[in-house]
Design an enzyme around this catalytic site. Structure first.
Site, mmCIF file in Angstrom:
data_model
loop_
_atom_site.group_PDB
_atom_site.id
_atom_site.type_symbol
_atom_site.label_atom_id
_atom_site.label_comp_id
_atom_site.label_asym_id
_atom_site.label_seq_id
_atom_site.Cartn_x
_atom_site.Cartn_y
_atom_site.Cartn_z
ATOM 1 N N HIS A 81 7.592 -9.204 -86.943
ATOM 2 C CA HIS A 81 7.161 -10.374 -86.174
ATOM 3 C C HIS A 81 6.645 -11.447 -87.104
ATOM 4 O O HIS A 81 5.847 -11.161 -87.998
ATOM 5 C CB HIS A 81 6.063 -10.009 -85.170
ATOM 6 C CG HIS A 81 5.615 -11.191 -84.360
ATOM 7 N ND1 HIS A 81 6.305 -11.639 -83.265
ATOM 8 C CD2 HIS A 81 4.590 -12.049 -84.529
ATOM 9 C CE1 HIS A 81 5.711 -12.718 -82.783
ATOM 10 N NE2 HIS A 81 4.666 -12.989 -83.530
ATOM 11 N N ASP A 160 -0.085 -11.856 -70.354
ATOM 12 C CA ASP A 160 0.166 -12.858 -71.397
ATOM 13 C C ASP A 160 0.934 -14.046 -70.845
ATOM 14 O O ASP A 160 0.707 -15.182 -71.262
ATOM 15 C CB ASP A 160 0.926 -12.242 -72.574
ATOM 16 C CG ASP A 160 1.174 -13.284 -73.665
ATOM 17 O OD1 ASP A 160 0.178 -13.790 -74.212
ATOM 18 O OD2 ASP A 160 2.335 -13.621 -73.936
ATOM 19 N N ARG A 167 -3.109 -21.458 -71.780
ATOM 20 C CA ARG A 167 -3.556 -21.846 -73.126
ATOM 21 C C ARG A 167 -2.780 -23.052 -73.629
ATOM 22 O O ARG A 167 -3.327 -23.948 -74.261
ATOM 23 C CB ARG A 167 -3.374 -20.669 -74.100
ATOM 24 C CG ARG A 167 -4.408 -19.575 -73.905
ATOM 25 C CD ARG A 167 -4.035 -18.327 -74.678
ATOM 26 N NE ARG A 167 -3.944 -18.569 -76.099
ATOM 27 C CZ ARG A 167 -3.108 -17.929 -76.929
ATOM 28 N NH1 ARG A 167 -2.296 -16.992 -76.462
ATOM 29 N NH2 ARG A 167 -3.104 -18.191 -78.197
ATOM 30 N N SER A 182 -2.221 -11.860 -77.588
ATOM 31 C CA SER A 182 -0.941 -12.304 -77.074
ATOM 32 C C SER A 182 0.222 -11.669 -77.848
ATOM 33 O O SER A 182 1.150 -11.091 -77.256
ATOM 34 C CB SER A 182 -0.887 -13.832 -77.178
ATOM 35 O OG SER A 182 0.386 -14.316 -76.898
ATOM 36 N N LYS A 186 2.516 -7.757 -76.709
ATOM 37 C CA LYS A 186 3.971 -7.730 -76.525
ATOM 38 C C LYS A 186 4.642 -6.800 -77.541
ATOM 39 O O LYS A 186 5.570 -6.071 -77.210
ATOM 40 C CB LYS A 186 4.526 -9.152 -76.639
ATOM 41 C CG LYS A 186 4.141 -10.017 -75.447
ATOM 42 C CD LYS A 186 4.572 -11.466 -75.602
ATOM 43 C CE LYS A 186 3.706 -12.194 -76.590
ATOM 44 N NZ LYS A 186 3.818 -13.650 -76.582
HETATM 45 N N1 URA Z 1 2.904 -16.371 -80.340
HETATM 46 C C1 URA Z 1 2.519 -15.693 -79.252
HETATM 47 O O1 URA Z 1 3.277 -14.933 -78.689
HETATM 48 N N2 URA Z 1 1.291 -15.879 -78.783
HETATM 49 C C2 URA Z 1 0.406 -16.706 -79.361
HETATM 50 O O2 URA Z 1 -0.701 -16.820 -78.905
HETATM 51 C C3 URA Z 1 0.808 -17.403 -80.507
HETATM 52 C C4 URA Z 1 2.073 -17.203 -80.981
#
Ligand code: URA
Length: 427
Positions: A81, A160, A167, A182, A186
Protein backbone atom coordinates in the site's frame (compact mmCIF):
# COMPACT_ATOMS: atom_id res chain seq x y z
CA UNK A 1 -23.37 7.35 26.61
CA UNK A 2 -24.13 10.57 24.84
CA UNK A 3 -22.15 11.38 21.72
CA UNK A 4 -22.00 15.03 22.89
CA UNK A 5 -20.04 13.97 25.97
CA UNK A 6 -17.54 12.03 23.87
CA UNK A 7 -17.03 15.01 21.59
CA UNK A 8 -16.42 17.21 24.65
CA UNK A 9 -14.02 14.71 26.16
CA UNK A 10 -11.97 14.61 22.97
CA UNK A 11 -12.18 18.39 22.61
CA UNK A 12 -10.63 18.69 26.07
CA UNK A 13 -7.72 16.48 25.07
CA UNK A 14 -8.74 13.37 27.01
CA UNK A 15 -8.33 9.81 25.75
CA UNK A 16 -11.45 7.92 24.66
CA UNK A 17 -11.75 4.29 25.76
CA UNK A 18 -12.02 1.23 23.52
CA UNK A 19 -15.76 1.04 24.26
CA UNK A 20 -16.35 4.74 23.66
CA UNK A 21 -14.71 4.49 20.25
CA UNK A 22 -16.84 1.43 19.56
CA UNK A 23 -19.93 3.48 20.35
CA UNK A 24 -18.88 6.14 17.82
CA UNK A 25 -17.90 3.74 15.02
CA UNK A 26 -21.09 1.76 15.55
CA UNK A 27 -23.12 4.98 15.33
CA UNK A 28 -21.27 5.91 12.14
CA UNK A 29 -21.97 2.53 10.55
CA UNK A 30 -25.61 2.22 11.64
CA UNK A 31 -26.25 5.88 10.80
CA UNK A 32 -27.52 6.65 14.32
CA UNK A 33 -25.12 9.60 14.74
CA UNK A 34 -25.73 12.57 12.42
CA UNK A 35 -23.00 13.98 10.16
CA UNK A 36 -22.61 17.19 12.22
CA UNK A 37 -21.70 15.31 15.39
CA UNK A 38 -19.35 12.99 13.53
CA UNK A 39 -17.70 16.08 12.01
CA UNK A 40 -17.23 17.63 15.44
CA UNK A 41 -15.65 14.44 16.78
CA UNK A 42 -13.37 14.19 13.74
CA UNK A 43 -12.21 17.79 14.16
CA UNK A 44 -11.66 17.29 17.92
CA UNK A 45 -9.62 14.15 17.13
CA UNK A 46 -7.56 16.01 14.54
CA UNK A 47 -6.89 19.00 16.81
CA UNK A 48 -6.26 17.07 20.05
CA UNK A 49 -4.42 14.17 18.38
CA UNK A 50 -5.12 10.51 19.00
CA UNK A 51 -3.17 8.19 21.30
CA UNK A 52 -1.79 4.87 20.10
CA UNK A 53 -4.54 3.03 22.00
CA UNK A 54 -7.23 5.18 20.41
CA UNK A 55 -5.81 4.61 16.94
CA UNK A 56 -5.69 0.86 17.55
CA UNK A 57 -9.29 0.87 18.83
CA UNK A 58 -10.48 2.96 15.87
CA UNK A 59 -8.81 0.63 13.38
CA UNK A 60 -10.20 -2.49 15.00
CA UNK A 61 -13.76 -1.16 15.22
CA UNK A 62 -13.64 0.17 11.63
CA UNK A 63 -12.39 -3.23 10.47
CA UNK A 64 -15.17 -4.98 12.38
CA UNK A 65 -17.80 -2.63 10.94
CA UNK A 66 -17.74 -4.87 7.87
CA UNK A 67 -16.56 -8.21 6.59
CA UNK A 68 -13.11 -9.55 5.78
CA UNK A 69 -12.20 -11.37 2.59
CA UNK A 70 -12.18 -15.13 3.05
CA UNK A 71 -8.98 -17.10 2.74
CA UNK A 72 -9.56 -19.19 -0.35
CA UNK A 73 -6.17 -20.74 -1.23
CA UNK A 74 -3.31 -22.11 0.83
CA UNK A 75 -0.82 -19.59 -0.56
CA UNK A 76 0.51 -16.72 1.55
CA UNK A 77 -1.44 -13.54 1.09
CA UNK A 78 0.36 -10.21 0.72
CA UNK A 79 -0.23 -6.62 -0.36
CA UNK A 80 1.56 -3.32 -0.91
CA UNK A 81 0.00 0.00 0.00
CA UNK A 82 1.26 3.44 -0.90
CA UNK A 83 0.11 6.58 0.88
CA UNK A 84 -0.08 8.15 -2.57
CA UNK A 85 1.73 10.57 -4.78
CA UNK A 86 2.31 11.67 -8.35
CA UNK A 87 3.21 9.06 -10.92
CA UNK A 88 3.19 6.14 -8.52
CA UNK A 89 2.33 3.13 -10.69
CA UNK A 90 4.08 0.44 -8.65
CA UNK A 91 0.83 -1.29 -7.61
CA UNK A 92 0.03 -2.13 -11.24
CA UNK A 93 3.35 -3.95 -11.47
CA UNK A 94 3.61 -5.57 -8.06
CA UNK A 95 0.18 -7.23 -7.96
CA UNK A 96 0.82 -9.49 -10.99
CA UNK A 97 4.52 -9.82 -10.24
CA UNK A 98 4.01 -11.14 -6.71
CA UNK A 99 1.33 -13.51 -8.03
CA UNK A 100 4.03 -15.02 -10.29
CA UNK A 101 5.89 -15.91 -7.08
CA UNK A 102 2.95 -17.94 -5.75
CA UNK A 103 1.78 -15.19 -3.44
CA UNK A 104 -1.88 -14.11 -3.45
CA UNK A 105 -2.48 -10.37 -3.85
CA UNK A 106 -6.05 -9.22 -3.15
CA UNK A 107 -5.40 -5.54 -3.78
CA UNK A 108 -8.41 -3.47 -2.73
CA UNK A 109 -7.58 -0.01 -4.03
CA UNK A 110 -9.00 3.47 -4.20
CA UNK A 111 -9.59 6.27 -6.66
CA UNK A 112 -7.57 9.42 -6.96
CA UNK A 113 -8.65 12.37 -4.90
CA UNK A 114 -6.75 15.60 -4.53
CA UNK A 115 -3.45 15.61 -6.36
CA UNK A 116 -2.65 11.97 -5.76
CA UNK A 117 -3.67 9.45 -8.40
CA UNK A 118 -5.69 6.32 -7.69
CA UNK A 119 -4.87 2.80 -8.77
CA UNK A 120 -8.46 2.09 -9.86
CA UNK A 121 -8.47 5.06 -12.22
CA UNK A 122 -5.23 3.83 -13.77
CA UNK A 123 -6.68 0.34 -14.31
CA UNK A 124 -9.83 1.81 -15.84
CA UNK A 125 -7.64 3.30 -18.57
CA UNK A 126 -8.17 -0.17 -20.08
CA UNK A 127 -11.62 -0.03 -21.67
CA UNK A 128 -14.09 -2.33 -19.96
CA UNK A 129 -11.95 -2.98 -16.86
CA UNK A 130 -14.20 -3.78 -13.91
CA UNK A 131 -13.32 -2.43 -10.43
CA UNK A 132 -16.50 -3.64 -8.77
CA UNK A 133 -15.83 -7.35 -8.30
CA UNK A 134 -17.96 -9.15 -5.71
CA UNK A 135 -16.32 -11.11 -2.91
CA UNK A 136 -17.10 -14.35 -4.78
CA UNK A 137 -15.44 -12.96 -7.94
CA UNK A 138 -12.39 -11.84 -5.96
CA UNK A 139 -12.03 -15.32 -4.47
CA UNK A 140 -12.45 -17.05 -7.79
CA UNK A 141 -9.88 -14.78 -9.48
CA UNK A 142 -7.39 -15.29 -6.64
CA UNK A 143 -7.71 -19.05 -7.07
CA UNK A 144 -7.15 -18.83 -10.83
CA UNK A 145 -4.68 -15.96 -11.26
CA UNK A 146 -3.46 -15.08 -7.77
CA UNK A 147 -4.04 -11.33 -8.06
CA UNK A 148 -6.85 -8.84 -8.32
CA UNK A 149 -6.97 -5.04 -8.33
CA UNK A 150 -10.48 -3.90 -7.51
CA UNK A 151 -12.40 -1.44 -5.33
CA UNK A 152 -13.39 -2.16 -1.75
CA UNK A 153 -16.74 -3.96 -1.77
CA UNK A 154 -19.75 -2.48 0.03
CA UNK A 155 -19.11 -4.90 2.89
CA UNK A 156 -15.50 -3.88 3.54
CA UNK A 157 -15.06 -1.27 6.30
CA UNK A 158 -18.40 0.53 5.72
CA UNK A 159 -17.51 2.89 8.59
CA UNK A 160 -14.62 4.19 6.49
CA UNK A 161 -16.86 4.98 3.54
CA UNK A 162 -18.97 7.33 5.65
CA UNK A 163 -16.06 8.74 7.68
CA UNK A 164 -13.93 9.36 4.60
CA UNK A 165 -16.73 11.21 2.81
CA UNK A 166 -17.19 13.49 5.83
CA UNK A 167 -13.44 13.99 6.34
CA UNK A 168 -13.05 14.94 2.74
CA UNK A 169 -15.37 17.96 3.08
CA UNK A 170 -14.56 19.03 6.65
CA UNK A 171 -10.79 19.49 6.51
CA UNK A 172 -10.18 16.45 8.68
CA UNK A 173 -8.17 14.22 6.34
CA UNK A 174 -4.60 14.95 7.57
CA UNK A 175 -4.71 13.30 11.00
CA UNK A 176 -2.28 10.45 11.59
CA UNK A 177 -4.79 8.52 13.72
CA UNK A 178 -7.67 8.95 11.26
CA UNK A 179 -5.51 8.09 8.24
CA UNK A 180 -4.21 5.00 10.05
CA UNK A 181 -7.72 3.79 10.89
CA UNK A 182 -8.88 4.42 7.34
CA UNK A 183 -6.00 2.72 5.52
CA UNK A 184 -5.42 -0.15 7.90
CA UNK A 185 -9.08 -1.12 8.38
CA UNK A 186 -9.28 -1.73 4.61
CA UNK A 187 -5.92 -3.49 4.34
CA UNK A 188 -6.65 -5.72 7.35
CA UNK A 189 -9.98 -6.66 5.76
CA UNK A 190 -7.95 -8.41 3.05
CA UNK A 191 -6.94 -11.06 5.67
CA UNK A 192 -3.25 -10.64 4.87
CA UNK A 193 -0.17 -12.47 6.09
CA UNK A 194 2.16 -9.63 5.17
CA UNK A 195 1.91 -6.01 4.11
CA UNK A 196 4.53 -3.55 2.88
CA UNK A 197 3.80 0.15 3.14
CA UNK A 198 5.27 2.80 0.89
CA UNK A 199 5.01 6.01 2.88
CA UNK A 200 5.61 9.00 0.65
CA UNK A 201 6.92 12.38 1.73
CA UNK A 202 7.44 15.61 -0.20
CA UNK A 203 5.77 18.19 -2.41
CA UNK A 204 3.65 15.63 -4.27
CA UNK A 205 2.49 13.69 -1.17
CA UNK A 206 0.00 14.12 1.70
CA UNK A 207 2.88 14.42 4.13
CA UNK A 208 5.03 17.34 3.03
CA UNK A 209 7.80 16.83 5.61
CA UNK A 210 9.80 13.77 6.39
CA UNK A 211 8.99 14.17 10.09
CA UNK A 212 5.24 13.94 9.48
CA UNK A 213 5.80 10.99 7.15
CA UNK A 214 7.83 9.16 9.79
CA UNK A 215 5.05 9.67 12.29
CA UNK A 216 2.49 8.23 9.88
CA UNK A 217 4.83 5.37 9.00
CA UNK A 218 5.32 4.31 12.59
CA UNK A 219 1.58 4.54 13.31
CA UNK A 220 0.70 2.36 10.28
CA UNK A 221 3.41 -0.20 11.03
CA UNK A 222 2.55 -0.47 14.74
CA UNK A 223 -1.13 -0.91 13.94
CA UNK A 224 -0.50 -3.63 11.36
CA UNK A 225 1.78 -5.56 13.70
CA UNK A 226 -0.59 -5.20 16.63
CA UNK A 227 -3.28 -6.82 14.47
CA UNK A 228 -1.03 -9.79 13.67
CA UNK A 229 0.06 -8.89 10.13
CA UNK A 230 3.77 -8.91 9.24
CA UNK A 231 4.15 -5.22 8.43
CA UNK A 232 7.21 -3.40 7.08
CA UNK A 233 7.63 -0.10 5.31
CA UNK A 234 9.78 2.12 3.16
CA UNK A 235 9.83 5.89 3.31
CA UNK A 236 10.18 7.16 -0.26
CA UNK A 237 10.65 10.48 -1.95
CA UNK A 238 7.71 12.30 -3.54
CA UNK A 239 9.39 15.66 -4.13
CA UNK A 240 9.21 14.79 -7.81
CA UNK A 241 6.93 12.40 -9.70
CA UNK A 242 7.93 8.74 -9.62
CA UNK A 243 8.97 7.81 -13.15
CA UNK A 244 8.32 10.25 -15.97
CA UNK A 245 4.60 9.80 -16.55
CA UNK A 246 1.69 11.25 -14.58
CA UNK A 247 -1.93 10.59 -15.57
CA UNK A 248 -3.92 7.40 -15.84
CA UNK A 249 -3.26 5.99 -19.32
CA UNK A 250 0.27 7.47 -19.37
CA UNK A 251 1.06 5.66 -16.13
CA UNK A 252 -0.48 2.38 -17.24
CA UNK A 253 1.74 2.54 -20.33
CA UNK A 254 4.81 3.27 -18.24
CA UNK A 255 3.98 0.35 -15.95
CA UNK A 256 3.90 -1.86 -19.05
CA UNK A 257 7.32 -0.50 -20.11
CA UNK A 258 8.69 -1.51 -16.71
CA UNK A 259 7.13 -4.96 -17.10
CA UNK A 260 8.96 -5.21 -20.42
CA UNK A 261 12.24 -4.74 -18.57
CA UNK A 262 12.75 -1.06 -19.38
CA UNK A 263 11.20 2.09 -17.88
CA UNK A 264 12.64 4.87 -15.72
CA UNK A 265 15.22 3.90 -13.11
CA UNK A 266 13.52 5.47 -10.08
CA UNK A 267 10.18 3.73 -10.64
CA UNK A 268 11.98 0.42 -11.25
CA UNK A 269 14.02 0.90 -8.07
CA UNK A 270 10.99 1.54 -5.84
CA UNK A 271 9.23 -1.47 -7.38
CA UNK A 272 12.22 -3.74 -6.72
CA UNK A 273 12.66 -2.44 -3.18
CA UNK A 274 9.01 -2.91 -2.20
CA UNK A 275 8.75 -6.34 -3.78
CA UNK A 276 11.99 -7.46 -2.15
CA UNK A 277 10.75 -6.21 1.21
CA UNK A 278 7.79 -8.62 1.00
CA UNK A 279 9.95 -11.57 -0.09
CA UNK A 280 12.19 -10.94 2.92
CA UNK A 281 9.41 -10.34 5.45
CA UNK A 282 7.61 -13.55 4.41
CA UNK A 283 10.93 -15.49 4.50
CA UNK A 284 10.67 -16.35 0.82
CA UNK A 285 14.21 -15.00 0.53
CA UNK A 286 16.80 -14.33 3.20
CA UNK A 287 19.22 -12.24 1.17
CA UNK A 288 18.14 -8.76 -0.01
CA UNK A 289 20.15 -9.01 -3.22
CA UNK A 290 18.57 -12.36 -4.16
CA UNK A 291 15.13 -10.96 -3.40
CA UNK A 292 15.71 -8.05 -5.77
CA UNK A 293 16.99 -10.40 -8.44
CA UNK A 294 13.89 -12.57 -8.11
CA UNK A 295 11.71 -9.51 -8.71
CA UNK A 296 13.90 -8.12 -11.51
CA UNK A 297 13.91 -11.39 -13.44
CA UNK A 298 10.09 -11.40 -13.59
CA UNK A 299 10.26 -7.97 -15.23
CA UNK A 300 12.97 -9.08 -17.64
CA UNK A 301 11.42 -12.38 -18.71
CA UNK A 302 7.93 -10.99 -19.35
CA UNK A 303 6.14 -13.15 -16.78
CA UNK A 304 4.84 -10.22 -14.74
CA UNK A 305 3.47 -8.62 -17.93
CA UNK A 306 1.80 -11.86 -18.95
CA UNK A 307 0.07 -12.13 -15.57
CA UNK A 308 -0.92 -8.44 -15.77
CA UNK A 309 -2.66 -9.08 -19.08
CA UNK A 310 -4.42 -12.13 -17.62
CA UNK A 311 -5.64 -10.06 -14.67
CA UNK A 312 -6.95 -7.28 -16.92
CA UNK A 313 -8.76 -9.73 -19.17
CA UNK A 314 -10.22 -11.61 -16.18
CA UNK A 315 -11.68 -8.27 -15.09
CA UNK A 316 -13.18 -7.66 -18.56
CA UNK A 317 -10.57 -5.07 -19.60
CA UNK A 318 -9.22 -4.88 -23.15
CA UNK A 319 -5.47 -5.02 -22.82
CA UNK A 320 -4.56 -4.99 -26.49
CA UNK A 321 -6.34 -1.71 -27.13
CA UNK A 322 -3.93 1.19 -27.48
CA UNK A 323 -4.51 3.53 -24.60
CA UNK A 324 -5.66 6.93 -25.75
CA UNK A 325 -3.06 9.63 -25.28
CA UNK A 326 -4.53 12.85 -26.57
CA UNK A 327 -2.84 15.84 -28.16
CA UNK A 328 0.32 17.02 -26.55
CA UNK A 329 2.14 20.29 -26.14
CA UNK A 330 5.67 20.92 -25.01
CA UNK A 331 6.55 23.31 -22.17
CA UNK A 332 9.96 24.93 -22.59
CA UNK A 333 12.23 26.58 -20.07
CA UNK A 334 12.52 30.36 -20.18
CA UNK A 335 15.91 30.45 -18.50
CA UNK A 336 19.06 28.44 -17.96
CA UNK A 337 20.28 26.86 -14.75
CA UNK A 338 19.72 23.78 -12.62
CA UNK A 339 16.44 22.15 -11.67
CA UNK A 340 16.24 22.62 -7.90
CA UNK A 341 12.59 21.79 -7.16
CA UNK A 342 9.40 20.46 -8.69
CA UNK A 343 6.10 21.59 -7.25
CA UNK A 344 4.13 18.36 -7.07
CA UNK A 345 0.93 20.01 -5.87
CA UNK A 346 0.97 22.33 -8.86
CA UNK A 347 1.71 19.55 -11.34
CA UNK A 348 -1.08 17.44 -9.84
CA UNK A 349 -3.49 20.34 -10.09
CA UNK A 350 -2.61 20.85 -13.75
CA UNK A 351 -3.52 17.23 -14.49
CA UNK A 352 -6.81 17.76 -12.62
CA UNK A 353 -7.49 21.01 -14.53
CA UNK A 354 -6.98 19.17 -17.84
CA UNK A 355 -9.59 16.59 -16.73
CA UNK A 356 -7.21 13.81 -15.68
CA UNK A 357 -8.15 13.85 -11.99
CA UNK A 358 -11.09 14.69 -9.77
CA UNK A 359 -12.15 17.65 -7.71
CA UNK A 360 -14.89 15.61 -6.07
CA UNK A 361 -15.46 11.88 -5.80
CA UNK A 362 -18.24 11.92 -8.43
CA UNK A 363 -16.20 13.58 -11.20
CA UNK A 364 -15.39 11.55 -14.31
CA UNK A 365 -11.75 11.40 -15.38
CA UNK A 366 -10.35 11.42 -18.89
CA UNK A 367 -7.79 8.62 -18.89
CA UNK A 368 -5.80 10.04 -21.82
CA UNK A 369 -4.86 13.23 -20.00
CA UNK A 370 -1.52 13.58 -18.25
CA UNK A 371 2.02 14.80 -18.42
CA UNK A 372 5.53 13.60 -19.02
CA UNK A 373 8.42 15.04 -17.02
CA UNK A 374 11.52 15.50 -19.14
CA UNK A 375 13.76 16.79 -16.34
CA UNK A 376 14.50 15.83 -12.74
CA UNK A 377 15.92 17.67 -9.73
CA UNK A 378 19.67 18.07 -10.25
CA UNK A 379 19.47 18.29 -14.07
CA UNK A 380 21.03 21.13 -16.05
CA UNK A 381 18.60 23.00 -18.36
CA UNK A 382 19.18 25.60 -21.03
CA UNK A 383 16.88 28.40 -22.15
CA UNK A 384 14.34 26.94 -24.61
CA UNK A 385 14.90 23.35 -23.54
CA UNK A 386 11.73 21.20 -23.18
CA UNK A 387 10.82 20.61 -19.50
CA UNK A 388 7.68 18.57 -19.88
CA UNK A 389 4.90 17.49 -22.20
CA UNK A 390 1.23 18.00 -21.41
CA UNK A 391 -1.25 15.51 -22.87
CA UNK A 392 -4.65 17.13 -23.12
CA UNK A 393 -8.07 16.72 -24.63
CA UNK A 394 -8.75 18.43 -27.96
CA UNK A 395 -10.97 21.04 -26.31
CA UNK A 396 -8.72 22.65 -23.74
CA UNK A 397 -9.30 26.41 -23.69
CA UNK A 398 -6.94 27.04 -20.77
CA UNK A 399 -3.96 25.26 -22.23
CA UNK A 400 -1.77 28.39 -22.53
CA UNK A 401 -2.36 29.29 -18.89
CA UNK A 402 -1.67 25.68 -17.88
CA UNK A 403 1.60 25.70 -19.81
CA UNK A 404 2.68 28.78 -17.85
CA UNK A 405 1.68 27.12 -14.58
CA UNK A 406 3.59 23.99 -15.54
CA UNK A 407 6.69 26.05 -16.32
CA UNK A 408 6.44 27.72 -12.91
CA UNK A 409 6.21 24.31 -11.23
CA UNK A 410 9.80 23.66 -12.25
CA UNK A 411 12.13 25.59 -9.94
CA UNK A 412 15.37 26.60 -11.69
CA UNK A 413 18.31 27.91 -9.67
CA UNK A 414 21.88 29.05 -10.30
CA UNK A 415 23.62 26.03 -8.80
CA UNK A 416 23.15 22.29 -8.80
CA UNK A 417 21.32 20.73 -5.89
CA UNK A 418 21.14 16.94 -5.69
CA UNK A 419 17.66 15.41 -5.52
CA UNK A 420 16.53 13.91 -2.20
CA UNK A 421 17.33 10.23 -1.60
CA UNK A 422 14.74 8.06 -3.32
CA UNK A 423 14.39 5.59 -0.47
CA UNK A 424 15.10 7.02 2.93
CA UNK A 425 14.78 4.27 5.44
CA UNK A 426 12.90 1.11 6.23
CA UNK A 427 11.33 0.10 9.50
N1 URA B 1 -6.10 6.85 2.01
C1 URA B 1 -7.11 6.31 2.70
O1 URA B 1 -7.65 5.29 2.33
N2 URA B 1 -7.54 6.94 3.79
C2 URA B 1 -7.00 8.07 4.25
O2 URA B 1 -7.41 8.58 5.26
C3 URA B 1 -5.92 8.62 3.53
C4 URA B 1 -5.49 7.97 2.41
Amino acid sequence: VLIKELIEKKRDGLELTFDEIHFIVDGVTRQTIPDYQISAWLMASLCSGMTEAETAALTEHMLNSGRRLKRCTDRLRVDKHSTGGLGDKTSLILAPLLACLELDVPMLSGRGLGITGGTLDKMEAYPGYRCDLSEAEIESQLRKIGCVITGTTANVAPADKRLYAIRDVTGTVPSVGLITGSIMSKKLAESLDALVLDVKWGSGAFMKSIIEARELESSLVRTGRRMGVITTSLLTDMNQPLGRMVGNACEANEAVDIMKGSGPADAVEVTLALGAELLLSTNRESCPEKARQAIASLLQNGQALHRYQEMIEAQSGRFSEVLPIERSTVVESKNSGWVVSLDGARLGNIVIAMGGGRRSQQDAVNPGVGLEMLVRIGDRVENGQPLLHLFFDGAQPEIDALRDLAREAVGIGPSQKPGPALIVESA
